[in-house]
Scaffold this motif. Structure first.
Motif, mmCIF file in Angstrom:
data_model
loop_
_atom_site.group_PDB
_atom_site.id
_atom_site.type_symbol
_atom_site.label_atom_id
_atom_site.label_comp_id
_atom_site.label_asym_id
_atom_site.label_seq_id
_atom_site.Cartn_x
_atom_site.Cartn_y
_atom_site.Cartn_z
ATOM 1 N N GLU A 1 -11.843 40.886 60.695
ATOM 2 C CA GLU A 1 -10.932 40.273 59.732
ATOM 3 C C GLU A 1 -10.213 39.069 60.338
ATOM 4 O O GLU A 1 -10.051 38.031 59.679
ATOM 5 N N ARG A 2 -9.791 39.162 61.569
ATOM 6 C CA ARG A 2 -9.108 38.027 62.198
ATOM 7 C C ARG A 2 -10.046 36.837 62.344
ATOM 8 O O ARG A 2 -9.647 35.686 62.137
ATOM 9 N N ALA A 3 -11.321 37.126 62.704
ATOM 10 C CA ALA A 3 -12.292 36.036 62.808
ATOM 11 C C ALA A 3 -12.501 35.365 61.452
ATOM 12 O O ALA A 3 -12.602 34.126 61.350
ATOM 13 N N VAL A 4 -12.559 36.184 60.389
ATOM 14 C CA VAL A 4 -12.727 35.625 59.041
ATOM 15 C C VAL A 4 -11.525 34.777 58.651
ATOM 16 O O VAL A 4 -11.662 33.672 58.112
ATOM 17 N N ARG A 5 -10.311 35.285 58.930
ATOM 18 C CA ARG A 5 -9.108 34.521 58.582
ATOM 19 C C ARG A 5 -9.021 33.224 59.381
ATOM 20 O O ARG A 5 -8.640 32.176 58.843
ATOM 21 N N ASP A 6 -9.401 33.258 60.650
ATOM 22 C CA ASP A 6 -9.415 32.035 61.456
ATOM 23 C C ASP A 6 -10.419 31.036 60.907
ATOM 24 O O ASP A 6 -10.161 29.826 60.864
ATOM 25 N N LYS B 1 -8.946 29.466 57.810
ATOM 26 C CA LYS B 1 -7.939 28.454 58.144
ATOM 27 C C LYS B 1 -8.596 27.168 58.635
ATOM 28 O O LYS B 1 -8.164 26.072 58.282
ATOM 29 N N THR B 2 -9.643 27.338 59.450
ATOM 30 C CA THR B 2 -10.346 26.153 59.952
ATOM 31 C C THR B 2 -10.994 25.392 58.809
ATOM 32 O O THR B 2 -10.912 24.146 58.726
ATOM 33 N N ILE B 3 -11.640 26.121 57.905
ATOM 34 C CA ILE B 3 -12.284 25.472 56.759
ATOM 35 C C ILE B 3 -11.250 24.784 55.879
ATOM 36 O O ILE B 3 -11.450 23.653 55.409
ATOM 37 N N THR C 1 -8.784 19.917 53.955
ATOM 38 C CA THR C 1 -7.613 19.059 53.748
ATOM 39 C C THR C 1 -7.804 17.694 54.392
ATOM 40 O O THR C 1 -7.492 16.656 53.796
ATOM 41 N N GLN C 2 -8.340 17.703 55.622
ATOM 42 C CA GLN C 2 -8.597 16.438 56.302
ATOM 43 C C GLN C 2 -9.636 15.615 55.541
ATOM 44 O O GLN C 2 -9.496 14.388 55.420
ATOM 45 N N LEU C 3 -10.668 16.302 55.020
ATOM 46 C CA LEU C 3 -11.679 15.594 54.248
ATOM 47 C C LEU C 3 -11.079 15.016 52.973
ATOM 48 O O LEU C 3 -11.364 13.858 52.612
ATOM 49 N N ASP C 4 -10.236 15.811 52.302
ATOM 50 C CA ASP C 4 -9.598 15.313 51.079
ATOM 51 C C ASP C 4 -8.704 14.112 51.377
ATOM 52 O O ASP C 4 -8.678 13.138 50.606
ATOM 53 N N GLN C 5 -7.974 14.171 52.483
ATOM 54 C CA GLN C 5 -7.127 13.041 52.854
ATOM 55 C C GLN C 5 -7.969 11.809 53.175
ATOM 56 O O GLN C 5 -7.615 10.686 52.804
ATOM 57 N N PHE C 6 -9.089 12.033 53.856
ATOM 58 C CA PHE C 6 -9.977 10.921 54.187
ATOM 59 C C PHE C 6 -10.557 10.301 52.921
ATOM 60 O O PHE C 6 -10.573 9.064 52.757
#
Length: 453
Positions: free
Chosen positions: A85-90, A93-95, A100-105
């Motif tokens: 579960e922690r790996a999935v949540r991480d 968050k990364t995705i 968000t970075q892609l949307d800002q770009f």
């Protein structure tokens, strides 16, 4: 290692359970071997059953959306579920961060004044911003995954894209029926193509105007230089009488004066375009300007016209005296030059209802056709080129007037009809007008004007 102890406890319990089953079977079947086999099998089976149930619960969670929490079992399976579960949540968050970075770009690209279009290895539209969609008449959503050459039918663009030679930009004219585009294409990634487009219509128009300006200046200067060269050659090669020499010198002086006027007007335009806006706290008496205009008009007319100039306005204008005089003098001079002998030139001032003021120059000259009026303030534009040169005009006077009015926050209005004369109005904003001795309406607003270009 928090899962190890529960695991050991479970194993011990399984062994105890198996032992109990074995003892019971041994008493019932009276066969120690079979009892031992069943004892071991029972221990293993119980352990496998518990593991299978927990594994099934974890697999069900993994097959789902993973929005809820993972199974909170104890022991090894609980530890495994927590780690997964922690790996999935991480990962989520990364995705989310990368999205968000892609949307800002993409938002930054969307805000760009230039068009950006991304093509895949098949030249299909992968993404484009609104500017590119406008440049190529595309729909940013509907046309995704469509081959760009099927949508942009310009032969030059299709040939450029298929040739693959992208060293120089492609200039496209009338892609949308108007304007000019500069298209730059670059390869990137694995088979991807980046298409950058820029609307250079204004730049092309400015370049054309600059070329026309240089050509016009060259032509205007070449003509008197050619005349002067011819006269000089005539005087040096032919035996002229004194009267002939005097006539040639007069004509040479006229051509020299023409070149001086042209250079003077060019310098005036350059100064107007390159200097800051006039301060709103420098006041010029309008009556003083009108008095000078009257003297110049009478001298130029030499009694051939009726000159009526109002010289008792009691008005002051905020601005540069030399510029205001130049603008008004250009209009009055044109009125005298183009009005036939016996005609009337009238100059008067009036305050308008909104507080602005108007200096009007009227004449009874031949008038100007409606189609010429929008272009009168263009540099070197002449309604009748031959007549303008005969009257000594440089073709820059009205352009100077327009620039002076814009710098002072005003407007130039022109009314004319063939055979009915012309009316030129210099309209000044209220903040640049005051009566003698009065306090101005304000200085801040005089510093800005929507007419400034």
């Amino acid at each position: 290692m928090s899962w190890l102890l529960p695991r050991v406890v479970m194993a011990v319990l399984s062994v105890l359970l198996g032992t109990a089953i074995g003892i019971w079977l041994e008493r019932w079947l009276k066969t120690p071997f079979i009892a031992e086999v069943f004892s071991a099998a029972s221990a293993v089976a119980s352990l496998m059953l518990v593991d299978s149930i927990r594994a099934h619960r974890l697999m069900q969670w993994l097959r789902g959306s993973q929005l809820d929490t993972a199974p909170r079992d104890s022991g090894w399976w609980g530890e495994l579920a927590y780690r997964v579960e922690r790996a999935v949540r991480d990962r989520e968050k990364t995705i989310a961060r990368e999205r968000t970075q892609l949307d800002q770009f993409l938002s930054a690209i969307e805000a760009s004044p230039n068009g950006v279009m991304m093509l895949d290895e098949l030249d299909q539209i992968h993404w484009c911003n609104r500017v590119a969609a406008d440049h190529f008449s595309l729909d940013p959503q509907r046309d995704l995954r469509q081959r760009v050459t099927n949508l942009v039918r310009s032969p030059a663009f299709v040939a450029f894209l298929q040739a693959g030679q992208f060293g120089k930009p492609l200039i496209l004219n009338n892609v949308r029926g108007l304007g000019t585009l500069s298209v730059v294409v670059r390869r990137y990634g694995e088979g991807m193509t980046l298409v950058l487009s820029q609307d250079i219509t204004e730049r092309e128009r400015a370049d054309a105007m600059r070329r026309d300006f240089v050509a016009n200046v060259s032509h205007e200067i070449r003509t008197p230089l050619t005349v002067l060269g011819g006269f000089i050659e005539t005087m040096s090669s032919l035996p002229l009488t004194e009267a002939e020499q005097r006539r040639v010198l007069i004509l040479m002086g006229q051509q020299t004066q023409r070149m001086q006027s042209l250079v003077s007007d060019l310098l005036t335009l350059a100064q107007l375009e390159g200097s800051p806006r006039p301060a709103p706290d420098r006041w010029v008496a309008l009556d003083t300007l009108l008095l000078r205009l009257n003297s110049d008009a009478l001298a130029l007319s030499a009694g051939r016209h009726q000159i009526h100039i109002q010289m008792d306005t009691q008005i002051e204008l905020a601005g540069v005296e030399s510029e205001l005089l130049s603008a008004a003098a250009n209009l009055v001079t044109n009125a005298v030059r183009y009005t036939p002998d016996g005609g009337v030139v009238d100059v008067h001032w009036r305050l308008l209802s909104d507080g602005s003021g108007e200096l009007s120059v009227n004449d009874t000259g031949p008038g100007i056709s409606r189609e010429h009026l929008p272009r009168l303030t263009e540099r070197f534009y002449r309604v009748d080129g031959s007549r303008s040169r005969e009257t000594g005009g440089t073709g820059l006077g009205l352009s100077i007037v327009k620039h002076v009015l814009q710098r002072h926050g005003g407007e130039l209005h022109i009314e004319s009809e063939p055979g009915k004369g012309s009316k030129f109005q210099l309209v000044f904003p209220a903040v640049r007008i005051r009566r003698l001795g009065e306090t101005p309406l304000g200085v801040e607003s005089a510093m800005s004007s929507p007419l400034e270009h």
